[in-house]
Design a protein around this motif. Structure first.
Motif, PDB file in Angstrom:
ATOM      1  N   LEU A 175      39.023  41.822  48.340  1.00 24.91           N
ATOM      2  CA  LEU A 175      39.929  41.172  49.266  1.00 24.91           C
ATOM      3  C   LEU A 175      40.167  39.721  48.879  1.00 24.91           C
ATOM      4  N   ASP A 176      41.425  39.344  48.749  1.00 29.27           N
ATOM      5  CA  ASP A 176      41.782  37.947  48.524  1.00 29.27           C
ATOM      6  C   ASP A 176      41.815  37.244  49.877  1.00 29.27           C
ATOM      7  N   ILE A 177      41.594  35.943  49.894  1.00 28.16           N
ATOM      8  CA  ILE A 177      41.655  35.189  51.157  1.00 28.16           C
ATOM      9  C   ILE A 177      43.087  34.815  51.491  1.00 28.16           C
ATOM     10  N   LYS A 178      43.785  34.269  50.531  1.00 29.46           N
ATOM     11  CA  LYS A 178      45.144  33.775  50.772  1.00 29.46           C
ATOM     12  C   LYS A 178      46.131  34.925  50.619  1.00 29.46           C
ATOM     13  N   LEU A 179      46.424  35.595  51.745  1.00 32.00           N
ATOM     14  CA  LEU A 179      47.326  36.744  51.754  1.00 32.00           C
ATOM     15  C   LEU A 179      48.486  36.498  52.713  1.00 32.00           C
TER      16      LEU A 179
ATOM     17  N   VAL B  99      34.173  42.484  49.295  1.00 36.12           N
ATOM     18  CA  VAL B  99      33.965  41.428  48.310  1.00 36.12           C
ATOM     19  C   VAL B  99      35.200  40.538  48.320  1.00 36.12           C
ATOM     20  N   MET B 100      35.002  39.252  48.635  1.00 31.23           N
ATOM     21  CA  MET B 100      36.099  38.295  48.526  1.00 31.23           C
ATOM     22  C   MET B 100      36.240  37.949  47.053  1.00 31.23           C
ATOM     23  N   LEU B 101      37.420  38.196  46.529  1.00 30.43           N
ATOM     24  CA  LEU B 101      37.745  37.827  45.153  1.00 30.43           C
ATOM     25  C   LEU B 101      38.924  36.883  45.267  1.00 30.43           C
ATOM     26  N   THR B 102      38.654  35.602  45.131  1.00 35.52           N
ATOM     27  CA  THR B 102      39.635  34.594  45.501  1.00 35.52           C
ATOM     28  C   THR B 102      39.647  33.428  44.530  1.00 35.52           C
ATOM     29  N   SER B 103      40.706  32.674  44.571  1.00 38.35           N
ATOM     30  CA  SER B 103      40.774  31.442  43.777  1.00 38.35           C
ATOM     31  C   SER B 103      40.323  30.248  44.603  1.00 38.35           C
ATOM     32  N   SER B 104      39.986  30.470  45.869  1.00 38.71           N
ATOM     33  CA  SER B 104      39.595  29.369  46.751  1.00 38.71           C
ATOM     34  C   SER B 104      38.196  28.852  46.424  1.00 38.71           C
ATOM     35  N   HIS B 105      38.147  27.567  46.107  1.00 39.51           N
ATOM     36  CA  HIS B 105      36.876  26.880  45.875  1.00 39.51           C
ATOM     37  C   HIS B 105      36.443  26.131  47.134  1.00 39.51           C
ATOM     38  N   GLU B 106      37.188  26.293  48.220  1.00 40.74           N
ATOM     39  CA  GLU B 106      36.930  25.527  49.439  1.00 40.74           C
ATOM     40  C   GLU B 106      35.648  25.990  50.120  1.00 40.74           C
TER      41      GLU B 106
ATOM     42  N   LYS C  30      34.746  25.610  53.136  1.00 36.56           N
ATOM     43  CA  LYS C  30      34.986  26.217  54.460  1.00 36.56           C
ATOM     44  C   LYS C  30      35.326  27.699  54.329  1.00 36.56           C
ATOM     45  N   ASP C  31      36.051  28.086  53.284  1.00 32.66           N
ATOM     46  CA  ASP C  31      36.359  29.506  53.065  1.00 32.66           C
ATOM     47  C   ASP C  31      35.097  30.289  52.717  1.00 32.66           C
ATOM     48  N   LEU C  32      34.277  29.713  51.862  1.00 35.59           N
ATOM     49  CA  LEU C  32      33.012  30.348  51.481  1.00 35.59           C
ATOM     50  C   LEU C  32      32.126  30.548  52.705  1.00 35.59           C
ATOM     51  N   ARG C  33      31.944  29.494  53.473  1.00 40.01           N
ATOM     52  CA  ARG C  33      31.072  29.570  54.658  1.00 40.01           C
ATOM     53  C   ARG C  33      31.619  30.539  55.705  1.00 40.01           C
ATOM     54  N   GLU C  34      32.928  30.458  55.963  1.00 36.51           N
ATOM     55  CA  GLU C  34      33.498  31.356  56.964  1.00 36.51           C
ATOM     56  C   GLU C  34      33.402  32.806  56.520  1.00 36.51           C
TER      57      GLU C  34
ATOM     58  N   LEU D 278      31.407  35.618  58.650  1.00 36.29           N
ATOM     59  CA  LEU D 278      32.064  36.836  59.114  1.00 36.29           C
ATOM     60  C   LEU D 278      31.436  38.105  58.547  1.00 36.29           C
ATOM     61  N   GLY D 279      30.506  37.962  57.600  1.00 30.15           N
ATOM     62  CA  GLY D 279      29.792  39.125  57.096  1.00 30.15           C
ATOM     63  C   GLY D 279      30.259  39.668  55.759  1.00 30.15           C
ATOM     64  N   VAL D 280      30.896  38.833  54.941  1.00 30.73           N
ATOM     65  CA  VAL D 280      31.287  39.295  53.610  1.00 30.73           C
ATOM     66  C   VAL D 280      30.028  39.666  52.821  1.00 30.73           C
ATOM     67  N   ASN D 281      30.135  40.648  51.960  1.00 31.56           N
ATOM     68  CA  ASN D 281      28.998  41.052  51.137  1.00 31.56           C
ATOM     69  C   ASN D 281      28.847  40.204  49.891  1.00 31.56           C
ATOM     70  N   SER D 282      29.965  39.674  49.401  1.00 31.05           N
ATOM     71  CA  SER D 282      29.931  38.853  48.194  1.00 31.05           C
ATOM     72  C   SER D 282      31.190  38.001  48.151  1.00 31.05           C
ATOM     73  N   TYR D 283      31.068  36.818  47.551  1.00 25.82           N
ATOM     74  CA  TYR D 283      32.185  35.883  47.423  1.00 25.82           C
ATOM     75  C   TYR D 283      32.278  35.488  45.961  1.00 25.82           C
ATOM     76  N   ILE D 284      33.365  35.855  45.322  1.00 25.82           N
ATOM     77  CA  ILE D 284      33.524  35.587  43.895  1.00 25.82           C
ATOM     78  C   ILE D 284      34.800  34.787  43.676  1.00 25.82           C
ATOM     79  N   ILE D 285      34.663  33.671  42.980  1.00 29.49           N
ATOM     80  CA  ILE D 285      35.832  32.867  42.629  1.00 29.49           C
ATOM     81  C   ILE D 285      36.391  33.415  41.326  1.00 29.49           C
ATOM     82  N   LYS D 286      37.689  33.702  41.349  1.00 29.86           N
ATOM     83  CA  LYS D 286      38.349  34.277  40.172  1.00 29.86           C
ATOM     84  C   LYS D 286      38.257  33.305  38.995  1.00 29.86           C
ATOM     85  N   PRO D 287      37.648  33.741  37.909  1.00 25.57           N
ATOM     86  CA  PRO D 287      37.633  32.890  36.714  1.00 25.57           C
ATOM     87  C   PRO D 287      39.047  32.732  36.157  1.00 25.57           C
ATOM     88  N   VAL D 288      39.333  31.576  35.600  1.00 27.54           N
ATOM     89  CA  VAL D 288      40.648  31.309  35.016  1.00 27.54           C
ATOM     90  C   VAL D 288      40.761  31.970  33.641  1.00 27.54           C
ATOM     91  N   ASP D 289      39.684  31.966  32.890  1.00 26.31           N
ATOM     92  CA  ASP D 289      39.646  32.541  31.551  1.00 26.31           C
ATOM     93  C   ASP D 289      39.746  34.071  31.622  1.00 26.31           C
TER      94      ASP D 289
END
Length: 149
Positions: free
Chosen positions: A67-71, A95-102, A104-108, A112-123
């Motif tokens: 799931l992306d955050i910014k939808l 699993v949040m798969l997002t470009s958000s480094h914020e 507040k997004d990570l904490r929220e 809310l019970g996400v199982n994993s939070y992964i920031i999309k690598p640019v490479d």
């Protein structure tokens, strides 16, 4: 290791990211079916068998959600909130798969019970490796309480 097809729900509005994710999953030696949706409203309809997905069998949830955050329409955090508030879906791995480094997004997400939070690598190579690692973990290693072992 799984011996049946694994169903993944991918909720991603960015065409390029979605294509990279689908390509990375295509390299798995596990039979996968990826249902790709482009906004949070579609995701909620799919998960809760409403709208265009009212004929979907509700007892057959995806094995996990990327799931992306910014939808558009409904953001990923609200999708996660609704998943966690329903008895039938509260254990669905998300699993949040997002470009958000914020922060507040990570904490929220975790609040809310996400199982994993992964920031999309640019490479590209790192992105592909991250997707392969996510797939391997959630498909081959993770045990879910509502799935038959």
């Amino acid at each position: 290791m799984q011996d049946s097809e694994v169903n993944i729900l991918l909720v991603e509005d960015n065409e390029n990211d979605a294509e990279l994710i689908l390509r990375a999953f295509s390299k798995h030696d596990i039979p996968l079916f990826v249902k790709r949706l482009r906004d949070g409203e579609e995701a909620l309809d799919f998960i809760f068998c409403k709208g265009d997905f009212q004929d979907r069998y509700p007892a057959d949830p995806p094995d996990f959600v990327l799931l992306d955050i910014k939808l558009p329409k409904v953001d990923g955090l609200e999708v996660l909130r609704r998943i966690r508030t329903h008895e039938e879906t509260r254990y669905l791995p998300v699993v949040m798969l997002t470009s958000s480094h914020e922060d507040k997004d990570l904490r929220e997400s975790y609040d809310l019970g996400v199982n994993s939070y992964i920031i999309k690598p640019v490479d590209f190579e790192m992105f592909t490796k991250a997707i392969n690692n996510v797939g391997h973990y959630w498909v081959a290693l993770n045990q879910q309480p509502y799935k038959d072992s």
